[in-house]
Design a protein around this motif. Structure first.
Motif, mmCIF file in Angstrom:
data_model
loop_
_atom_site.group_PDB
_atom_site.id
_atom_site.type_symbol
_atom_site.label_atom_id
_atom_site.label_comp_id
_atom_site.label_asym_id
_atom_site.label_seq_id
_atom_site.Cartn_x
_atom_site.Cartn_y
_atom_site.Cartn_z
ATOM 1 N N ASP A 531 5.225 -2.967 -0.109
ATOM 2 C CA ASP A 531 6.248 -2.762 -1.139
ATOM 3 C C ASP A 531 7.592 -3.136 -0.550
ATOM 4 O OD1 ASP A 531 4.436 -1.847 -2.982
ATOM 5 O OD2 ASP A 531 4.615 0.237 -2.323
ATOM 6 N N ILE A 532 8.426 -3.670 -1.410
ATOM 7 C CA ILE A 532 9.723 -4.111 -0.903
ATOM 8 C C ILE A 532 10.835 -3.621 -1.819
ATOM 9 C CG2 ILE A 532 9.736 -6.327 -2.114
ATOM 10 C CD1 ILE A 532 10.788 -7.593 0.486
ATOM 11 N N GLU A 533 11.959 -3.336 -1.230
ATOM 12 C CA GLU A 533 13.138 -2.910 -1.979
ATOM 13 C C GLU A 533 14.327 -3.641 -1.368
ATOM 14 O OE1 GLU A 533 13.029 1.410 -2.950
ATOM 15 O OE2 GLU A 533 15.065 1.329 -2.126
ATOM 16 N N GLN A 534 15.075 -4.329 -2.216
ATOM 17 C CA GLN A 534 16.162 -5.138 -1.660
ATOM 18 C C GLN A 534 17.486 -4.784 -2.330
ATOM 19 O OE1 GLN A 534 15.472 -9.354 -1.873
ATOM 20 N NE2 GLN A 534 17.151 -9.819 -0.474
ATOM 21 N N GLU A 535 18.491 -4.578 -1.499
ATOM 22 C CA GLU A 535 19.836 -4.307 -2.008
ATOM 23 C C GLU A 535 20.658 -5.584 -2.022
ATOM 24 O OE1 GLU A 535 21.203 -1.396 0.763
ATOM 25 O OE2 GLU A 535 20.760 0.248 -0.595
ATOM 26 N N ASN A 536 21.724 -5.564 -2.797
ATOM 27 C CA ASN A 536 22.694 -6.671 -2.818
ATOM 28 C C ASN A 536 22.077 -8.017 -3.159
ATOM 29 O OD1 ASN A 536 24.835 -4.945 -2.022
ATOM 30 N ND2 ASN A 536 24.105 -5.077 0.084
ATOM 31 N N ALA A 537 20.989 -7.977 -3.955
ATOM 32 C CA ALA A 537 20.349 -9.241 -4.338
ATOM 33 C C ALA A 537 20.763 -9.660 -5.751
ATOM 34 C CB ALA A 537 18.837 -9.106 -4.261
ATOM 35 N N ILE A 538 21.401 -8.736 -6.458
ATOM 36 C CA ILE A 538 21.766 -9.029 -7.847
ATOM 37 C C ILE A 538 23.281 -9.009 -7.990
ATOM 38 C CG2 ILE A 538 21.464 -8.294 -10.260
ATOM 39 C CD1 ILE A 538 19.105 -6.542 -9.140
ATOM 40 N N LEU A 539 23.784 -10.010 -8.674
ATOM 41 C CA LEU A 539 25.212 -10.028 -8.982
ATOM 42 C C LEU A 539 25.373 -9.739 -10.483
ATOM 43 C CD1 LEU A 539 28.093 -10.710 -7.917
ATOM 44 C CD2 LEU A 539 27.693 -13.031 -8.694
ATOM 45 N N ASN A 540 26.109 -8.695 -10.774
ATOM 46 C CA ASN A 540 26.301 -8.303 -12.171
ATOM 47 C C ASN A 540 27.715 -8.696 -12.603
ATOM 48 O OD1 ASN A 540 26.788 -6.928 -14.575
ATOM 49 N ND2 ASN A 540 25.378 -5.262 -14.011
#
Lengths: 658, 608
Positions: A531-540
């Protein structure tokens, strides 16, 4: 003589002494300063490493002579003498220059001379500095890399180094190269071959170089044939990323000493491959492999095994798991295998030693196993036994001949499965022992699919995070290297190292619930799931979500400097596949996705595309380099392809709020 | 083994039974040493395979089962004798390791160490069932590697190295041994110092480090009372034993002197006491744990001032380029005094050079490439204040030396090792005020003090003229700077390019003041290159020196231009800079006391 005369005479004498003892500082002539400026403009281009010197003249002369002392009785006491005379012109003031040469127990320095601006001098000669040319992977080596250093103060200085070196045994004189790490204005290589020496020269990688060869019979007291090769305005050896070994592209001369005469005796050396093989066989025949312990051990290992395949695997894998590879490059030990019983007892050996152990164990188990010489892909394609030379091989393996099949066993590999040959020996010609004869064969080329690296990611957007399940599959060379790294990681660091590897060493990524398969089994691929969790991968931006589905950016920095004068060489065949599926979150729809790229060339394929299927966006990217290399003529095209790929890597999909 | 050099020590059992039974000394079995003093030496043999129960252990405690390697026992022995008032010695170490995984086998199956190539070497290999496979003893491993045959997971290797040479000179510098290692835990660790006649040792254990034991022996190897009561006592054994040392999990952000258990020691003989500034009044048997006296500190200051009066050329240079500085002290204003200090600082700033560079040139000395006198400009950080002080003497500036223990080395009144002292200067200004000066930290301004000295208590040592003179001492605190003195102001203006939205235009202004200026200046100005550029000219003749002084500004300007080019290159390498429109360095750090300001304009691609 009166007192006053004596005083005057003394004064004059002192004046004279003063006059002559005052050294006039050397002034570099204007024409040489101008010449240096001209070469500096030509060779020191902006953005490239500066050349502190050019070599105005580099002459290497080989002569041969019978020695008086008994050095090696089998070679009629013959030695080669290399005299190198190199003149450096200083382009940048106050710099140090070096002439570098290799020495070992078979060669030694006879003389050196240093000349500055036409005068012998020790003032600016720094000295000889030798370092042993071995590393932790080499148990012992007699090779020493020596640099003869000097210091030059003024632009336009001409510093000359003359080095005389002897090769105690001509057998080991195999090649001579033209280029160095400095531009050369004139290079001359000369062989003065006496009539008692039979020698053949092979010109390798001469295409594209204006090398002029001349052969001249010299008569007189010392009769000899002078072979010379001259080239002018030679650039320095190319440097850069993804370079193959020098034998692929460097112009050089391979030397084949065929025979030596002394009075009525004639010694045959390497007239043909049979002669090379014969010498190898002589060394191999001196091995004492018999050992009761080893026989007992093999019998025990074979116990309960009835299937031949199973037996070969048992021996092959046992050696891989239990016998460490350490190189010897020490004199004759660079050619002669260690006794199998010693390698078995010590549990370490070089390629020849472990190949000999494999042969001995497999023979004991009832197989037709033979020692096999091979040049790995560090050697250029010309080194394929098309001419006789000790330089054709740099490695030894073992071949099992079974039902007309040649099964290649390379026990220096670890975690490689039977019939899975490493990229470094694939497609290479081999010399397999066959009693008094030999067999020239070749290791089969594997399909690029052997090296498949496949990654899948099913991705969800949860708040600011990207979450999902990832699977990764590694095969071929990449699998072997991961198994190696994992097994040699300290127990207390294994978990942390593996996790960091799965997280791509990225602090924004957090991996949990991982499973692994195949990390300790060479017969199946390595498979990770986590399982993976990634921060700062989406720009809103104003509720629009920008996100990249590319997780690896494979080959994003694999472009090369142009113009490229050498083929781009990757060492391994490449087959990388990435599939990402993004579930579009509720309340959002796809607003933009990057355009696909499809690049299909003879030497590589790059496909990357986004598709929209219902509430999913799918990203598929694959890179294939089926033959390990790309021709230099296609380097610009390769860079352009990577530019396209990078543009896609930099681009993002946009999800719009409904 | 590869990590032996980092491996370190400590604890001390109050009663060591190891050498306390009967005839404890054995002959080393070496070739008869050439020196008479060593003929008399008889040492306990660390290399004896049957030499003690600590080296018989085979089991690893349960808590360390998952470790890659466990050190079951380690012993280091340093024997030091006095030979004509120099120290000579014999070093031996032995280590017993259990290899618990494949990584450990890979790591230790090949021994590769310079030390081994010069040593007597012995190795014993023990299989998990207790079988001893082989005992190997050899003169030297030689160059290259020594590979241990038939090594497997679960094996124990037990090996020693003994220096065979006797020319082992020990500097009177203090040494440190830390008992923590990132690679393995240690079950038993012993360090032993055996000191011959007229060899002295100071030792201090820190941060819960176990203390040492001390034993005396006579020439027959019989334990005895100390020489204070027994004149036959010849050899002193100082032993430190530590046990059960966990592997250091993470050494990042750990400063050993503040956190880790360690010991510091210093071994010396009388001859060194003036030469290397060892204690002037050695209390032969009571140096352990005894702090330095103020008088001793005064003697060091005196000796160093004498030894480091080397800077006449600097004075010449300063006077050449700024003759106005040469004025009599009488009637000199505060500003004029500060100008001289500023000039001294600024001049020496570009003449002092790192020690490594100095050593490289010593190596090449025979080539006469750089035949100017390196020694004149060599100031280690420890001693550099003394040539500076001598400059002040030349300019008739009144000052006193301040001896200080830097923040990370503890308190002055507990200090035992003089080489841990740092020094500053207190200038007595004409108006009666004081100016505290701590010398050079490569590129600091004259008024920016070494942060390790800030706020630290020191003693002012009045300059004395003769060794025998009594001097007065005064305790002071080195002044502390405000955080406001140390400023890094980074102003960035980022705009989208009008031509291409993917291109960002960046305008950057960085201001550095105080201590924060140092690093940035250092990045731009590499001392090495300044020397390469202009010192060879300076070396040649007095005329050349004058020319240098006159052209100093131009030369430095040229150097600065080169620095700026390099700075640009660095930025281009670090960031994906598309184009460099402009870079302007307002003050590269060459001016004393003025902030360093760097303005840049460039475009970036790939971020949008």
């Amino acid at each position: 003589m009166s007192k006053s005369t004596r005083i005057i005479a003394t004064a004059l004498f002192i004046f004279q002494i003063t006059l002559f003892s005052a050294q006039k500082p050397y002034k570099v002539p204007q024409n040489r300063i101008a010449l240096a400026a001209e070469y500096a403009e030509k060779y020191n281009k902006e953005g490239e490493d500066e050349n502190e010197f050019v070599i105005l003249n580099d002459e290497i002369i080989y002569t041969f002579e019978h020695t008086k002392k008994d050095y090696t009785t089998d070679d009629f006491y013959t030695r080669a003498i290399k005299t190198q005379h190199t003149a450096f012109l200083t382009l940048i003031e106050k710099k140090r220059g070096y002439l570098v040469d290799n020495f070992d127990d078979e060669s030694s320095l006879m003389k050196k001379r240093f000349i500055v601006n036409g005068k012998s001098s020790s003032r600016n000669y720094i000295g000889r500095d030798c370092i042993s040319n071995y590393s932790e992977s080499i148990l012992s080596s007699d090779n020493r890399l020596c640099s003869f250093g000097f210091y030059s103060e003024e632009v336009g200085d001409v510093s000359e180094l003359q080095i005389v070196k002897t090769f105690k045994n001509v057998r080991y004189l195999t090649s001579v190269y033209f280029r160095t790490n400095k531009p050369i204005i004139t290079k001359r290589i000369v062989f003065k071959v006496p009539n008692w020496l039979e020698v053949e020269f092979h010109e390798i990688n001469f295409d594209g170089f204006d090398i002029v060869k001349n052969v001249e019979e010299v008569t007189g007291k010392n009769q000899y044939t002078e072979y010379s090769w001259v080239i002018k305005n030679l650039d320095k050896s190319p440097e850069g990323a993804f370079m193959p070994g020098g034998t692929y592209f460097e112009p050089h001369i391979a030397i084949n000493i065929k025979s030596i005469k002394k009075k009525d005796d004639k010694l045959e050396l390497f007239r043909d491959n049979a002669a090379v093989y014969s010498w190898y066989q002589e060394l191999v025949s001196n091995c004492d492999n018999e050992s009761i312990e080893l026989v007992r051990f093999v019998n025990n290992l074979m116990k309960d095994k009835t299937d031949d395949e199973e037996k070969i695997k048992a021996i092959y894998y046992w050696i891989q798991d239990n016998v460490r590879y350490i190189a010897y490059e020490d004199g004759i030990m660079g050619f002669k295998p260690d006794d199998a019983k010693d390698v078995f007892a010590m549990k370490y050996g070089d390629c020849k030693g472990v190949a000999n152990l494999a042969k001995t164990m497999l023979t004991e188990a009832g197989f037709d196993a033979r020692l096999t010489w091979v040049g790995t892909n560090r050697l250029g394609p010309k080194y394929d036994y098309s001419f006789p030379s000790l330089a054709n091989d740099n490695h030894m393996i073992c071949t099992v001949i079974k039902d007309d099949e040649q099964i290649f066993i390379d026990p220096t590999e670890t975690y490689i499965k039977l019939r899975d040959n490493a990229d470094r020996i694939q497609g290479r010609n081999v010399m397999i022992e066959d009693g008094d004869n030999f067999i020239i064969s070749s290791v089969p080329e594997a399909d690029y699919k052997r090296n498949l690296v496949r990654k899948n990611w099913t991705m969800d957007i949860v708040g600011d995070l990207v979450k999902g399940r990832v699977s990764r599959e590694y095969n071929g060379n990449r699998k072997v290297s991961i198994m190696n790294s994992y097994s040699y990681t300290a127990a207390h660091e294994k978990e942390e190292s593996l996790k960091s590897f799965l997280e791509n060493h990225d602090k924004n990524v957090k991996v949990t619930n991982y499973t692994s398969k195949g990390l300790e089994n060479r017969d199946e691929p390595i498979l990770f799931e986590f399982d993976i969790e990634q921060e700062n991968a989406i720009l809103n931006v104003n509720d629009d979500l920008y996100i990249s589905l590319e997780m690896d950016r494979n080959f994003s920095e694999a472009d090369v400097d142009l113009p490229r004068t050498v083929d781009i060489y990757f060492g391994d065949k490449v087959y990388n596949v990435l599939d990402v599926t993004l579930n579009i979150p509720q309340g959002y729809s796809l607003d933009y996705m990057p355009e696909a790229i499809h690049i299909e060339k003879e030497e590589y394929k790059i496909n990357a595309s986004y598709t929209n299927e219902g509430n999913q966006v799918k990203y598929h990217r694959e890179i294939i380099i089926p033959n390990r290399s790309i021709k230099k003529e296609h380097a610009k095209e390769w860079n352009e392809s990577l530019e396209q790929l990078n543009e896609l890597y930099d681009d993002q999909i946009v999800l719009k709020k409904n | 083994m590869k990590n032996i050099s980092t491996l370190v020590v400590f604890l001390i059992l109050l009663t060591t039974s190891l050498f306390s039974q009967g005839k404890i000394f054995i002959e080393t079995g070496d070739k008869p040493p050439k020196k008479a003093y060593l003929l008399k030496s008889v040492l306990p043999d660390v290399t004896d395979w049957n030499g003690g129960e600590v080296f018989d252990v085979t089991e690893v405690p349960e808590k360390w089962k998952n470790e890659s390697v466990v050190v079951l026992a380690y012993k280091y022995q340093k024997y030091v004798a006095n030979y004509k008032n120099s120290t000579v010695g014999l070093n031996t170490w032995r280590i017993r390791l259990k290899l618990q995984d494949k990584a450990a086998v890979e790591e230790y199956s090949s021994l590769f160490d310079n030390e081994l190539s010069q040593s007597n070497f012995g190795l014993k290999q023990i299989k998990p069932d207790g079988t001893i496979i082989d005992i190997l003893e050899m003169e030297s491993v030689g160059t290259g590697q020594f590979s241990i045959p038939n090594l497997e997971v679960g094996d124990i290797i037990d090996y020693y190295s003994k220096t065979s040479g006797y020319k082992y000179y020990i500097r009177a510098r203090s040494q440190t041994i830390v008992n923590a290692d990132e690679d393995f835990p240690i079950l038993y660790k012993e360090d032993q110092f055996i000191l011959g006649k007229q060899v002295f040792m100071k030792i201090k254990t820190v941060n819960e480090m176990p203390s040492y034991t001390e034993q005396w022996y006579d020439n027959n190897g019989v334990e005895c009372e100390s020489p204070t009561t027994n004149p036959k006592a010849k050899r002193r054994f100082i032993t430190v034993i530590d046990k059960d040392i966990d592997r250091l999990k993470d050494s990042r952000y750990v400063y050993y002197s503040q956190v880790l258990p360690h010991m510091r020691y210093q071994i010396f003989v009388n001859r060194l006491k003036y030469y290397d500034f060892s204690p002037s009044d050695v209390e032969v048997f009571t140096t352990q744990g005894t702090p330095l006296s103020y008088k001793e500190i005064g003697d060091y200051v005196y000796a160093k001032q004498k030894a480091f009066k080397l800077s006449y050329r600097i004075t010449t240079l300063m006077k050449t380029y700024n003759p106005n500085l040469v004025k009599k002290a009488d009637g000199r204003t505060v500003e004029q005094t500060m100008d001289i200090i500023k000039a001294i600082h600024h001049t020496v700033k570009y003449l002092s050079r790192p020690l490594a560079k100095y050593e490289a040139n010593v190596y090449y000395h025979r080539t006469r490439i750089m035949d100017y006198d390196e020694e004149k400009y060599r100031f280690s950080s420890l001693n550099q204040i003394f040539p500076l002080a001598n400059e002040m003497d030349d300019f008739n500036i009144s000052y006193d030396i301040i001896a200080i223990v830097p923040k990370n080395y503890g308190l002055l009144d507990e200090l035992m090792f003089e080489d841990m002292l740092k020094y500053g200067i207190r200038v007595n200004l004409p108006d009666g005020n004081k100016f505290f000066y701590s010398g050079h930290m490569v590129y600091n301004d004259y008024n920016v003090n070494n942060y390790l000295l800030e706020g630290v208590e020191g003693i002012v040592v009045e300059t004395k003229k003769k060794r025998s003179e009594d001097v007065k001492f005064e305790k002071v605190k080195f002044p502390t700077s405000s955080y406001k003195d140390n400023v890094n102001l980074d102003k960035k203006t980022i705009t989208f390019s009008e031509d291409d939205i993917k291109v960002l235009n960046v305008e950057n202004e960085n201001t550095y003041k105080g201590i924060l200026k140092i690093n940035e200046s250092y990045r731009i100005l590499h001392l090495h290159d300044i020397f390469e550029t202009y010192l060879p000219e300076y070396k040649k003749t007095p005329k050349g020196r004058k020319a240098l002084a006159e052209n100093r500004e131009n030369i430095l300007k040229k150097v600065n231009e080169e620095r700026i080019e390099r700075y640009k290159e660095r930025l281009e390498d670090d960031y994906d800079v598309k184009s460099f429109d402009e870079i302007e360095v307002i003050n590269t750090g060459l001016k004393e006391g003025v902030p360093l300001v760097i303005r840049e304009k460039y475009s970036l691609e790939g971020l949008v």
